[in-house]
Design an enzyme around this catalytic site. Structure first.
Site, PDB file in Angstrom:
ATOM      1  N   HIS A  23       0.841  -1.199   0.000  1.00  0.00           N
ATOM      2  CA  HIS A  23       0.000   0.000   0.000  1.00  0.00           C
ATOM      3  C   HIS A  23       0.876   1.250   0.000  1.00  0.00           C
ATOM      4  O   HIS A  23       1.899   1.321   0.677  1.00  0.00           O
ATOM      5  CB  HIS A  23      -0.927   0.017   1.215  1.00  0.00           C
ATOM      6  CG  HIS A  23      -2.093   0.933   1.026  1.00  0.00           C
ATOM      7  ND1 HIS A  23      -2.016   2.300   1.196  1.00  0.00           N
ATOM      8  CD2 HIS A  23      -3.370   0.679   0.638  1.00  0.00           C
ATOM      9  CE1 HIS A  23      -3.194   2.846   0.947  1.00  0.00           C
ATOM     10  NE2 HIS A  23      -4.035   1.883   0.604  1.00  0.00           N
ATOM     11  N   HIS A  24       0.462   2.239  -0.784  1.00  0.00           N
ATOM     12  CA  HIS A  24       1.277   3.443  -0.971  1.00  0.00           C
ATOM     13  C   HIS A  24       1.425   4.253   0.319  1.00  0.00           C
ATOM     14  O   HIS A  24       2.344   5.071   0.439  1.00  0.00           O
ATOM     15  CB  HIS A  24       0.665   4.325  -2.067  1.00  0.00           C
ATOM     16  CG  HIS A  24       1.690   5.003  -2.914  1.00  0.00           C
ATOM     17  ND1 HIS A  24       2.751   5.710  -2.389  1.00  0.00           N
ATOM     18  CD2 HIS A  24       1.824   5.099  -4.260  1.00  0.00           C
ATOM     19  CE1 HIS A  24       3.485   6.208  -3.371  1.00  0.00           C
ATOM     20  NE2 HIS A  24       2.956   5.836  -4.516  1.00  0.00           N
ATOM     21  N   SER A  25       0.546   4.032   1.279  1.00  0.00           N
ATOM     22  CA  SER A  25       0.652   4.768   2.542  1.00  0.00           C
ATOM     23  C   SER A  25       1.885   4.354   3.342  1.00  0.00           C
ATOM     24  O   SER A  25       2.340   5.086   4.225  1.00  0.00           O
ATOM     25  CB  SER A  25      -0.609   4.574   3.392  1.00  0.00           C
ATOM     26  OG  SER A  25      -0.801   3.207   3.695  1.00  0.00           O
TER      27      SER A  25
END
Length: 490
Positions: free
Chosen positions: A140-142
């Site tokens: 996930h990009h977070s």
């Protein structure tokens, strides 16, 4: 009750950009395809992942939301819930299609933020056309931006001839500084540069604001509409020679970034022209060689993501893994820049490189990307994460595609106990029809494309057009060098 309070106090706040990545309509994940020279030993691979990747705090933390707060909370990691070895018996007839289809299905499946840390690894022991086995990572990009996550991957790798040594990254390009004149001439140059910075920054900021509000790219067959982020993505890649890119770079006195931007513009022009040719009523007439069916003055724009954090070295990332502390090295501290692309077939392929250099030289003078970052940060502080996500979606929705370029190791490496053949990162969940990513590795550059299956049903052709464009530019440079050498001889 006291224990819960202690846990909340130990939680680490998520960055504003990370919170934005978690909003329902902007759920972005990084998908990395890695090819290996040998079959994967799942037991060895799992052991290496546990020894390296699980030392990273983000990879052993779950997302906790409470009263509008987003935080990371450390948790025990069950590796079997993150590392999967699926049955690949169906891949015998068409292994490349099997890998592509598997990655596409993976782009549709959301990561469960509440149940486990936001990453997965899928081992496909399939002999593809360019690797003996393929591993897919979905992150996930977070957890971090692309640059920091690729740096983390490098920190988990080791040299082939020395399993204890970290790989070597190419040295940063040295910027030649012109000698400024003394006295009044030096002052004039300084004032002129200040004027240029202010002017180009104002122009770029005005364009950025207009894009947020109403300015949209012209509609083309590859420009996405609403809802595209929910569609399946198809991931394809091609491997080209870094030496070819360097040859063009040195011969034309430009940067590698200028070359790949020029190749991108040339490849998109070829691809879009083929679509317009096929859409013509009289297909037979328009399929003639070199027919030009592109609309006049056709221009599109790319959203380019800049990493504002100081470059993280492999050594720093390795030390972070040893200490199991983030120390500000990961997360998302990024800004956006809008790059124009002129879609046209050129008689001289070198025109694409000259135009790319001109565009990049002008963008380097502007500090609009810093202004964009401050704007998004203020929006998040004053109006909340959803408002910032809405503005960010508007930028992506009103442009055509995203462009990215990341530098990798200067030599082939051993990753998680296996000899790495290539690495091809991409993204899914973004509100555009495709993203083009360049990843250097050893003496190669991997052109990686993630594309919406409905709008771009043949991303392989787009990849091939970019490879063909690189070869055309290389041949044009060779002819120029030979012509110049003949004149010098005479």
């Amino acid at each position: 009750m006291a224990r819960k309070k202690d846990e909340e106090e130990e939680d680490e706040p998520m960055s504003p950009t990370g919170r934005m990545m978690q909003t329902p309509k902007f759920n972005v994940c990084i998908v990395i395809l890695m090819g290996f020279y040998t079959k994967i030993d799942p037991i060895l691979f799992k052991k290496c992942v546990q020894q390296a990747l699980l030392k990273h705090p983000r990879f052993c933390s779950i997302l906790v939301t409470s009263r509008g707060r987003y935080t990371w909370r450390r948790t025990a990691v069950d590796i079997d819930k993150h590392l999967f070895v699926p049955d690949v018996s169906a891949a015998r007839e068409s292994p490349d299609e099997f890998v592509s289809e598997y990655a596409s299905r993976l782009s549709e499946i959301p990561l469960d933020a509440a149940a486990k840390p936001l990453w997965e690894i899928h081992i496909l022991n399939v002999k593809a056309s360019d690797a003996e086995a393929v591993v897919l990572m979905k992150i996930h990009h977070s957890l971090g931006d692309g640059v920091s996550l690729i740096a983390l991957t490098h920190a988990c790798s080791r040299k082939l001839d020395d399993p204890a040594a970290l790989p070597v990254l190419p040295p940063p390009s040295k910027k030649l500084r012109e000698e400024g004149g003394g006295g009044g001439r030096g002052m004039f140059k300084f004032l002129w540069m200040v004027i240029l910075i202010l002017f180009y920054t104002l122009v770029d900021v005005a364009e950025f604001v207009a894009t947020l509000l109403f300015l949209r790219d012209v509609q083309t067959p590859v420009r996405a509409g609403r809802g595209v982020r929910l569609c399946r993505k198809r991931f394809v890649h091609r491997i080209v020679s870094l030496d070819d890119v360097k040859f063009i770079k040195n011969a034309m006195n430009v940067s590698i970034n200028d070359v790949v931007l020029g190749v991108t513009e040339a490849g998109l022009s070829r691809y879009l022209n083929s679509i317009y040719v096929n859409n013509k009523k009289n297909v037979a007439e328009n399929k003639e060689k070199n027919s030009n069916c592109l609309p006049q003055n056709l221009g599109i724009r790319s959203t380019v993501i800049f990493n504002l954090r100081p470059s993280t070295t492999i050594e720093d990332m390795a030390k972070m893994l040893e200490k199991e502390e983030v120390n500000g090295m990961l997360g998302n501290k990024i800004a956006m820049v809008l790059l124009p692309f002129t879609i046209a077939l050129q008689d001289d392929p070198l025109t694409y490189i000259r135009r790319a250099k001109s565009t990049m030289d002008r963008k380097k003078v502007s500090i609009a990307h810093q202004c964009a970052y401050v704007t998004m940060k203020l929006t998040t502080s004053l109006f909340g994460t959803k408002a910032a996500a809405r503005l960010t979606r508007a930028v992506f929705r009103n442009t055509t595609f995203t462009f990215s370029n990341v530098m990798g190791p200067a030599e082939e490496v051993n990753l998680f106990g296996h000899h790495l053949r290539y690495i091809a990162p991409s993204v899914c969940g973004f509100p555009q029809s495709f993203i083009i990513h360049y990843q250097s590795y050893s003496n190669m550059i991997i052109i990686s494309i993630g594309a919406d299956e409905k709008l771009i049903p043949n991303p392989d052709q787009l990849c091939d057009d970019m490879v063909k464009s690189l070869q055309n530019i290389k041949e044009a440079v060779k002819e120029k060098v030979l012509a110049s050498a003949s004149l010098d001889y005479c």
